[in-house]
Design an enzyme around this catalytic site. Structure first.
Site, PDB file in Angstrom:
ATOM      1  N   PRO A   1       0.802  -1.231   0.000  1.00  0.00           N
ATOM      2  CA  PRO A   1       0.000   0.000   0.000  1.00  0.00           C
ATOM      3  C   PRO A   1       0.836   1.283   0.000  1.00  0.00           C
ATOM      4  O   PRO A   1       0.297   2.366   0.201  1.00  0.00           O
ATOM      5  CB  PRO A   1      -0.785  -0.119   1.310  1.00  0.00           C
ATOM      6  CG  PRO A   1       0.125  -0.873   2.219  1.00  0.00           C
ATOM      7  CD  PRO A   1       0.877  -1.845   1.344  1.00  0.00           C
ATOM      8  N   GLY A   2       2.154   1.172  -0.192  1.00  0.00           N
ATOM      9  CA  GLY A   2       2.966   2.365  -0.404  1.00  0.00           C
ATOM     10  C   GLY A   2       3.880   2.762   0.732  1.00  0.00           C
ATOM     11  O   GLY A   2       4.556   3.795   0.645  1.00  0.00           O
ATOM     12  N   GLY A   3       3.944   1.969   1.787  1.00  0.00           N
ATOM     13  CA  GLY A   3       4.759   2.345   2.950  1.00  0.00           C
ATOM     14  C   GLY A   3       6.216   2.604   2.628  1.00  0.00           C
ATOM     15  O   GLY A   3       6.782   3.625   3.031  1.00  0.00           O
TER      16      GLY A   3
ATOM     17  N   ASP B   1       2.245  -1.037  -9.053  1.00  0.00           N
ATOM     18  CA  ASP B   1       1.674  -2.322  -8.661  1.00  0.00           C
ATOM     19  C   ASP B   1       0.754  -2.827  -9.755  1.00  0.00           C
ATOM     20  O   ASP B   1       0.446  -2.108 -10.712  1.00  0.00           O
ATOM     21  CB  ASP B   1       0.968  -2.264  -7.307  1.00  0.00           C
ATOM     22  CG  ASP B   1       1.289  -3.518  -6.472  1.00  0.00           C
ATOM     23  OD1 ASP B   1       1.078  -4.628  -6.998  1.00  0.00           O
ATOM     24  OD2 ASP B   1       1.762  -3.386  -5.332  1.00  0.00           O
TER      25      ASP B   1
ATOM     26  N   ASP C   1      10.187  -5.605  -3.286  1.00  0.00           N
ATOM     27  CA  ASP C   1       9.561  -6.282  -2.144  1.00  0.00           C
ATOM     28  C   ASP C   1       8.548  -7.251  -2.748  1.00  0.00           C
ATOM     29  O   ASP C   1       7.382  -6.923  -2.913  1.00  0.00           O
ATOM     30  CB  ASP C   1       8.881  -5.264  -1.223  1.00  0.00           C
ATOM     31  CG  ASP C   1       8.355  -5.911   0.045  1.00  0.00           C
ATOM     32  OD1 ASP C   1       9.164  -6.448   0.806  1.00  0.00           O
ATOM     33  OD2 ASP C   1       7.123  -5.894   0.257  1.00  0.00           O
TER      34      ASP C   1
ATOM     35  N   CYS D   1       8.427 -10.642   3.264  1.00  0.00           N
ATOM     36  CA  CYS D   1       7.960 -10.763   4.650  1.00  0.00           C
ATOM     37  C   CYS D   1       7.771 -12.234   5.005  1.00  0.00           C
ATOM     38  O   CYS D   1       6.746 -12.639   5.547  1.00  0.00           O
ATOM     39  CB  CYS D   1       6.677  -9.960   4.886  1.00  0.00           C
ATOM     40  SG  CYS D   1       5.301 -10.444   3.818  1.00  0.00           S
TER      41      CYS D   1
END
Length: 450
Positions: free
Chosen positions: A268-270, A289, A334, A387
């Site tokens: 979401p852009g963090g 994305d 990521d 993650c």
């Protein structure tokens, strides 16, 4: 019941949505609570806890039910199964709810859902469990370590096996225990734009409990608030919800003012917003994305933070973009992953990944890394992160990448706090493990193009 809303019926609907429709737990819970925003804080907390706990402890709960029910969990109707699971969770883990109330409400709920003839069954199973579950023994640790750990920590046996092989018994048990602990919400303070004392004051004046997060001075853990959307610091773009492990990506990337950065899988852009902040609103972050829905999430955060150097657009990370070839000072990859590192926050993950899905994920990751490599200019940086705590997605992909591309690893130590320094960080990569480190499970490797 509030305003005609039956709390336990709402819990049942959420659990069925997660189990039967494959919805992510945090999304199903968030959507339900958004729909019924008038619910008191206490009821919202109850709904969240029972939904998350029932999901988190499902394997242990099923073990308990199967020990006292003539019909095994896998043979039950979905609604009855979830009524019993949530009932057992309340009996075992919530002292504030009397066992008699749990049983009565479960029976009423079965009737409301049309299972009038199953009321005696629901009542009998739950009352027997309430009376006798404390005498139930777990599988023997000595005779079957995998089964013991699986039931005790509610983790599928295939994952327990995998981590025992990768990390040994002691570390595996630390990881499993950590997944079951309550996870605080972590936020990044935008200290390049707002004094940290101002952010702290804004939060505490609204009754939020604020404690320093590990490793990074600008990160806080926050609790004791009803809804983050009602916090002034959030509304005004002074904080961004983000785990410390994710914040470390921007530290490792070490962007400079004026850099052109591509974030391949940005929603979401963090991370995009963090590197944008670190450049002091200079340079450009090209946040990409695969779908408009994901890009909308990024743009929502860009607008809330009033970020002027981050732009979002739809682009499939597996498809080569000729216009980006050798253009980026930094590429963030990521990549999509199994998500094992965030099981503590999204417990349904542990029930959904299969060996076939695992293989497909690795292929997808390598395709994206191939593309990412083509965008890094000579002397530029690629930061690869996931993650997860799966070696085939992390260390094995890292070695594959170096064997197939003109990049070398670069030490992470100049960018990490001293307590995270290790033999591997000196080489250029970091595997964070829940229970071993004070973050989600996360992997970061930094490559520089030769």
């Amino acid at each position: 019941m509030t305003n005609g809303i039956n709390t336990r019926e709402l819990i049942l609907e959420i659990l069925l949505e997660i189990e039967e429709e494959g919805r992510h737990s945090h999304i199903a819970i968030r959507n339900a609570l958004s729909k019924y925003q008038f619910l008191p804080r206490q009821e919202r907390a109850f709904i969240t806890r029972v939904c998350e706990g029932t999901l988190e402890y499902r394997i242990l709960i099923d073990y308990i039910i199967d020990s006292y029910s003539k019909v095994t969990v896998d043979k039950m109707k979905p609604a009855i199964r979830e009524i019993l699971r949530s009932g057992v969770y309340q009996i075992k883990f919530m002292d504030s709810v009397p066992d008699s109330a749990v049983c009565n409400e479960a029976v009423k709920l079965a009737q409301r859902k049309g299972f009038y003839n199953l009321k005696p069954f629901v009542n009998g199973v739950l009352r027997t469990i309430a009376r006798e579950y404390k005498n139930l023994e777990l599988p023997s640790r000595e005779q079957d370590l995998v089964r013991f750990l699986s039931v005790k920590y509610s983790m599928p046996e295939n994952l327990v096996n995998r981590w025992l092989e990768a990390y040994g018994e002691e570390k595996t048990e630390m990881i499993l225990a950590e997944f079951l602990k309550e996870k605080p919400v972590t936020v990044r303070c935008r200290i390049h734009k707002y004094p940290q004392e101002e952010i702290y004051r804004s939060l505490t004046e609204q009754g939020v409990k604020v404690t320093p997060a590990p490793y990074l001075s600008y990160a806080y853990e926050i609790s004791d608030y009803n809804h983050i959307l009602a916090l002034d610091a959030f509304i005004q773009g002074k904080i961004q919800v983000q785990d410390v492990s994710s914040m470390l990506v921007a530290e490792v990337a070490d962007p400079k003012k004026g850099d052109y950065i591509i974030d391949m899988c940005a929603a979401p852009g963090g991370k995009s917003l963090h590197v944008g902040d670190k450049m002091g609103d200079y340079g450009t972050v090209d946040a990409r994305d695969v779908s408009q829905q994901k890009v909308d999430l990024i743009e929502e955060n860009i607008n809330r933070l009033d970020s002027i150097n981050v732009q979002a657009r739809v682009m499939d990370a597996t498809v080569f973009d000729v216009d980006s070839e050798l253009k980026a000072d930094i590429v963030l990859a990521d990549v999509p992953c199994s998500g094992y590192g965030v099981i503590g926050k999204k417990p349904e993950i542990k029930y959904r990944v299969t060996p076939q899905k695992q293989e497909e994920i690795v292929i997808l990751q390598r395709t994206i890394l191939d593309r990412a490599a083509e965008y890094v200019k000579p002397g530029g940086v690629l930061v690869f992160s996931t993650c997860t705590i799966a070696k085939e997605e992390n260390e094995e992909n890292m070695m594959w990448f170096m064997n197939n591309h003109p990049f070398k690893l670069e030490s992470l130590d100049p960018f990490l706090p001293q307590e995270l320094h290790s033999e591997t960080t000196a080489l250029g990569y970091l595997q964070l493990l829940p229970g071993v480190h004070k973050t989600d499970g996360f992997f970061i490797a930094k490559f520089r193009r030769k």
